[in-house]
Every structure is written in C-alpha cells, then in structure tokens.
Design a protein around this motif. Sequence first.
Motif, PDB file in Angstrom:
ATOM      1  N   THR A  55       0.821  -1.206   0.000  1.00 31.34           N
ATOM      2  CA  THR A  55       0.000   0.000   0.000  1.00 31.34           C
ATOM      3  C   THR A  55       0.854   1.255   0.000  1.00 31.34           C
ATOM      4  O   THR A  55       0.386   2.312  -0.423  1.00 31.34           O
ATOM      5  CB  THR A  55      -0.954   0.015   1.202  1.00 31.34           C
ATOM      6  OG1 THR A  55      -0.210  -0.120   2.401  1.00 31.34           O
ATOM      7  CG2 THR A  55      -1.974  -1.094   1.087  1.00 31.34           C
TER       8      THR A  55
ATOM      9  N   LEU B  14       1.326   2.461  -3.653  1.00 25.34           N
ATOM     10  CA  LEU B  14       0.203   3.022  -4.407  1.00 25.34           C
ATOM     11  C   LEU B  14       0.323   4.515  -4.691  1.00 25.34           C
ATOM     12  O   LEU B  14       0.094   4.936  -5.827  1.00 25.34           O
ATOM     13  CB  LEU B  14      -1.110   2.700  -3.706  1.00 25.34           C
ATOM     14  CG  LEU B  14      -1.536   1.245  -3.798  1.00 25.34           C
ATOM     15  CD1 LEU B  14      -2.818   1.017  -3.018  1.00 25.34           C
ATOM     16  CD2 LEU B  14      -1.713   0.818  -5.231  1.00 25.34           C
ATOM     17  N   PRO B  15       0.674   5.350  -3.731  1.00 21.90           N
ATOM     18  CA  PRO B  15       0.831   6.766  -4.079  1.00 21.90           C
ATOM     19  C   PRO B  15       1.946   7.000  -5.101  1.00 21.90           C
ATOM     20  O   PRO B  15       1.811   7.843  -5.990  1.00 21.90           O
ATOM     21  CB  PRO B  15       1.171   7.440  -2.749  1.00 21.90           C
ATOM     22  CG  PRO B  15       0.690   6.516  -1.715  1.00 21.90           C
ATOM     23  CD  PRO B  15       0.797   5.149  -2.287  1.00 21.90           C
ATOM     24  N   LEU B  16       3.006   6.229  -4.992  1.00 23.50           N
ATOM     25  CA  LEU B  16       4.103   6.372  -5.943  1.00 23.50           C
ATOM     26  C   LEU B  16       3.668   5.970  -7.345  1.00 23.50           C
ATOM     27  O   LEU B  16       4.038   6.616  -8.326  1.00 23.50           O
ATOM     28  CB  LEU B  16       5.299   5.531  -5.493  1.00 23.50           C
ATOM     29  CG  LEU B  16       6.565   5.631  -6.324  1.00 23.50           C
ATOM     30  CD1 LEU B  16       7.071   7.071  -6.335  1.00 23.50           C
ATOM     31  CD2 LEU B  16       7.621   4.714  -5.792  1.00 23.50           C
TER      32      LEU B  16
ATOM     33  N   THR C  28       0.720   6.274  -8.582  1.00 23.66           N
ATOM     34  CA  THR C  28      -0.164   7.286  -9.144  1.00 23.66           C
ATOM     35  C   THR C  28       0.533   8.614  -9.381  1.00 23.66           C
ATOM     36  O   THR C  28       0.177   9.338 -10.305  1.00 23.66           O
ATOM     37  CB  THR C  28      -1.376   7.513  -8.228  1.00 23.66           C
ATOM     38  OG1 THR C  28      -0.916   7.878  -6.927  1.00 23.66           O
ATOM     39  CG2 THR C  28      -2.218   6.265  -8.136  1.00 23.66           C
ATOM     40  N   ILE C  29       1.536   8.939  -8.570  1.00 24.46           N
ATOM     41  CA  ILE C  29       2.210  10.232  -8.702  1.00 24.46           C
ATOM     42  C   ILE C  29       3.290  10.215  -9.775  1.00 24.46           C
ATOM     43  O   ILE C  29       3.490  11.216 -10.477  1.00 24.46           O
ATOM     44  CB  ILE C  29       2.797  10.659  -7.337  1.00 24.46           C
ATOM     45  CG1 ILE C  29       1.662  11.009  -6.392  1.00 24.46           C
ATOM     46  CG2 ILE C  29       3.736  11.826  -7.480  1.00 24.46           C
ATOM     47  CD1 ILE C  29       2.116  11.289  -4.994  1.00 24.46           C
TER      48      ILE C  29
END
Length: 92
Positions: A18, A21-23, A25-26
């Motif tokens: 988890t 996940l930000p990585l 999307t970014i």
Amino acid sequence: MPNPQMNTAPDGATSSLTVLLPLVTIAPALTAMFADRLSTPANVILIVLDLALVAVTAGCFARSAAARAAADRARRDENVLDALDHRAGNLR
C-alpha cells in the motif's frame, strides 16, 4: 504477541504494497508535468520506469490475491474432509 491484522489493509494487501500506491499514481503525473523540461530519452526512461512500477505493483497484488484464494481453498477443503470423516464415523 503482535497482531497480524495490524499490518494488513482491508483487502488483504500488506502495508509495504500500500506504500507503493501513491508512488504508482504520482510518478506518471510527475513525468507528464516535467516532460517539457526533460529531454526525449529522459522522458522515455521515466515512462518505462513508471510502467515497470505499475507492473510490479500489480504483480504483487495479484500474488497476494492468489495466496488468499489458495488459503481459502485449503480451508474449505479441510472443512469438507472433516465433515466427511465425521460422517464416516457415524456410519459404523
């Protein structure tokens, strides 16, 4: 005793997955934002790295889902075998 559910997201993914996940999307967004400032080879390398990151993350989630499915299948098989053993014992 540590709680194994503490490091687990609601869908069963571990916290290390988890975090990615930000990585995931970014990184494509940053590549698109800085595309005009980067040279073409650098832009291509970033896009390939973004796609590789997405593929690795998807693979990890798929492996986690497969492990969950295998554990559920094993639990069901064990329940069926226990029920059959119990039933065979009553017939004697």
